[in-house]
Design a protein around this motif. Sequence first.
Motif, PDB file in Angstrom:
ATOM      1  N   MET A 165       0.808  -1.195   0.000  1.00  0.00           N
ATOM      2  CA  MET A 165       0.000   0.000   0.000  1.00  0.00           C
ATOM      3  C   MET A 165       0.851   1.259   0.000  1.00  0.00           C
ATOM      4  N   GLU A 166       2.141   1.143   0.113  1.00  0.00           N
ATOM      5  CA  GLU A 166       3.004   2.311   0.154  1.00  0.00           C
ATOM      6  C   GLU A 166       3.071   3.025  -1.187  1.00  0.00           C
ATOM      7  N   HIS A 167       2.692   2.364  -2.274  1.00  0.00           N
ATOM      8  CA  HIS A 167       2.770   2.974  -3.590  1.00  0.00           C
ATOM      9  C   HIS A 167       1.588   3.895  -3.862  1.00  0.00           C
ATOM     10  N   TYR A 168       0.577   3.870  -3.031  1.00  0.00           N
ATOM     11  CA  TYR A 168      -0.606   4.705  -3.203  1.00  0.00           C
ATOM     12  C   TYR A 168      -0.381   6.070  -2.562  1.00  0.00           C
ATOM     13  N   GLY A 169      -1.192   7.019  -2.965  1.00  0.00           N
ATOM     14  CA  GLY A 169      -1.135   8.343  -2.368  1.00  0.00           C
ATOM     15  C   GLY A 169      -1.958   8.393  -1.089  1.00  0.00           C
ATOM     16  N   VAL A 170      -1.983   9.553  -0.496  1.00  0.00           N
ATOM     17  CA  VAL A 170      -2.696   9.746   0.765  1.00  0.00           C
ATOM     18  C   VAL A 170      -4.192   9.505   0.591  1.00  0.00           C
ATOM     19  N   ILE A 171      -4.751   9.955  -0.520  1.00  0.00           N
ATOM     20  CA  ILE A 171      -6.184   9.764  -0.764  1.00  0.00           C
ATOM     21  C   ILE A 171      -6.513   8.273  -0.850  1.00  0.00           C
ATOM     22  N   ALA A 172      -5.662   7.515  -1.507  1.00  0.00           N
ATOM     23  CA  ALA A 172      -5.894   6.076  -1.612  1.00  0.00           C
ATOM     24  C   ALA A 172      -5.799   5.413  -0.238  1.00  0.00           C
ATOM     25  N   TRP A 173      -4.875   5.875   0.611  1.00  0.00           N
ATOM     26  CA  TRP A 173      -4.784   5.336   1.980  1.00  0.00           C
ATOM     27  C   TRP A 173      -6.094   5.567   2.720  1.00  0.00           C
ATOM     28  N   ILE A 174      -6.674   6.765   2.551  1.00  0.00           N
ATOM     29  CA  ILE A 174      -7.920   7.083   3.237  1.00  0.00           C
ATOM     30  C   ILE A 174      -9.053   6.217   2.704  1.00  0.00           C
ATOM     31  N   VAL A 175      -9.127   6.051   1.380  1.00  0.00           N
ATOM     32  CA  VAL A 175     -10.186   5.233   0.784  1.00  0.00           C
ATOM     33  C   VAL A 175     -10.044   3.776   1.200  1.00  0.00           C
ATOM     34  N   ILE A 176      -8.843   3.225   1.082  1.00  0.00           N
ATOM     35  CA  ILE A 176      -8.616   1.830   1.461  1.00  0.00           C
ATOM     36  C   ILE A 176      -8.826   1.651   2.960  1.00  0.00           C
ATOM     37  N   GLY A 177      -8.367   2.610   3.753  1.00  0.00           N
ATOM     38  CA  GLY A 177      -8.586   2.549   5.199  1.00  0.00           C
ATOM     39  C   GLY A 177     -10.056   2.598   5.559  1.00  0.00           C
ATOM     40  N   GLY A 178     -10.800   3.457   4.864  1.00  0.00           N
ATOM     41  CA  GLY A 178     -12.242   3.537   5.105  1.00  0.00           C
ATOM     42  C   GLY A 178     -12.951   2.247   4.760  1.00  0.00           C
ATOM     43  N   LEU A 179     -12.580   1.660   3.630  1.00  0.00           N
ATOM     44  CA  LEU A 179     -13.182   0.379   3.244  1.00  0.00           C
ATOM     45  C   LEU A 179     -12.806  -0.735   4.222  1.00  0.00           C
ATOM     46  N   ALA A 180     -11.540  -0.783   4.599  1.00  0.00           N
ATOM     47  CA  ALA A 180     -11.103  -1.823   5.539  1.00  0.00           C
ATOM     48  C   ALA A 180     -11.784  -1.646   6.889  1.00  0.00           C
ATOM     49  N   GLY A 181     -11.899  -0.421   7.368  1.00  0.00           N
ATOM     50  CA  GLY A 181     -12.576  -0.164   8.637  1.00  0.00           C
ATOM     51  C   GLY A 181     -14.053  -0.506   8.573  1.00  0.00           C
ATOM     52  N   ALA A 182     -14.706  -0.166   7.460  1.00  0.00           N
ATOM     53  CA  ALA A 182     -16.131  -0.468   7.301  1.00  0.00           C
ATOM     54  C   ALA A 182     -16.372  -1.979   7.259  1.00  0.00           C
ATOM     55  N   ILE A 183     -15.542  -2.697   6.555  1.00  0.00           N
ATOM     56  CA  ILE A 183     -15.693  -4.155   6.492  1.00  0.00           C
ATOM     57  C   ILE A 183     -15.423  -4.768   7.858  1.00  0.00           C
ATOM     58  N   ALA A 184     -14.440  -4.242   8.584  1.00  0.00           N
ATOM     59  CA  ALA A 184     -14.166  -4.749   9.935  1.00  0.00           C
ATOM     60  C   ALA A 184     -15.359  -4.523  10.847  1.00  0.00           C
ATOM     61  N   LYS A 185     -16.020  -3.364  10.711  1.00  0.00           N
ATOM     62  CA  LYS A 185     -17.216  -3.102  11.514  1.00  0.00           C
ATOM     63  C   LYS A 185     -18.359  -4.023  11.129  1.00  0.00           C
ATOM     64  N   LEU A 186     -18.472  -4.348   9.844  1.00  0.00           N
ATOM     65  CA  LEU A 186     -19.510  -5.280   9.409  1.00  0.00           C
ATOM     66  C   LEU A 186     -19.266  -6.684   9.959  1.00  0.00           C
ATOM     67  N   LEU A 187     -17.999  -7.071  10.032  1.00  0.00           N
ATOM     68  CA  LEU A 187     -17.656  -8.398  10.543  1.00  0.00           C
ATOM     69  C   LEU A 187     -17.823  -8.499  12.054  1.00  0.00           C
ATOM     70  N   MET A 188     -17.765  -7.364  12.734  1.00  0.00           N
ATOM     71  CA  MET A 188     -17.914  -7.339  14.187  1.00  0.00           C
ATOM     72  C   MET A 188     -19.135  -6.487  14.518  1.00  0.00           C
ATOM     73  N   PRO A 189     -20.317  -7.112  14.565  1.00  0.00           N
ATOM     74  CA  PRO A 189     -21.522  -6.322  14.799  1.00  0.00           C
ATOM     75  C   PRO A 189     -21.563  -5.748  16.207  1.00  0.00           C
ATOM     76  N   GLY A 190     -22.362  -4.725  16.366  1.00  0.00           N
ATOM     77  CA  GLY A 190     -22.508  -4.074  17.661  1.00  0.00           C
ATOM     78  C   GLY A 190     -22.339  -2.588  17.515  1.00  0.00           C
ATOM     79  N   ARG A 191     -22.636  -1.889  18.573  1.00  0.00           N
ATOM     80  CA  ARG A 191     -22.545  -0.430  18.554  1.00  0.00           C
ATOM     81  C   ARG A 191     -21.134   0.020  18.897  1.00  0.00           C
ATOM     82  N   ASP A 192     -20.679   0.992  18.153  1.00  0.00           N
ATOM     83  CA  ASP A 192     -19.374   1.596  18.399  1.00  0.00           C
ATOM     84  C   ASP A 192     -19.576   3.079  18.669  1.00  0.00           C
ATOM     85  N   PRO A 193     -18.774   3.641  19.554  1.00  0.00           N
ATOM     86  CA  PRO A 193     -18.920   5.059  19.843  1.00  0.00           C
ATOM     87  C   PRO A 193     -18.350   5.968  18.763  1.00  0.00           C
TER      88      PRO A 193
END
Length: 85
Positions: A1-29
């Motif tokens: 992932m080091e070859h991507y720019g900052v925007i790509a890090w944010i997009v990939i991070g957002g997708l990875a975080g969203a999928i992690a939240k989907l895999l772990m149901p429940g309320r998060d603050p």
Amino acid sequence: MEHYGVIAWIVIGGLAGAIAKLLMPGRDPGGCIITVLLGIAGAVLAGWIGHRIGWYGTGEGAGFIAAIVGAFVILLIYRLFARRR
């Protein structure tokens, strides 16, 4: 992932975080910003562990699946600490 720019890090991070939240149901603050930060931190964690174990060479970052796993682990730790407060 080091070859991507900052925007790509944010997009990939957002997708990875969203999928992690989907895999772990429940309320998060946290909201969208926390999701993106968890995903980015998960990618960094996965890359660091991968380098230590020898899965990635010099200059290689974690892949998308590893970023999801890293975000899942960080989300789990985040929930444990947030629950104690």
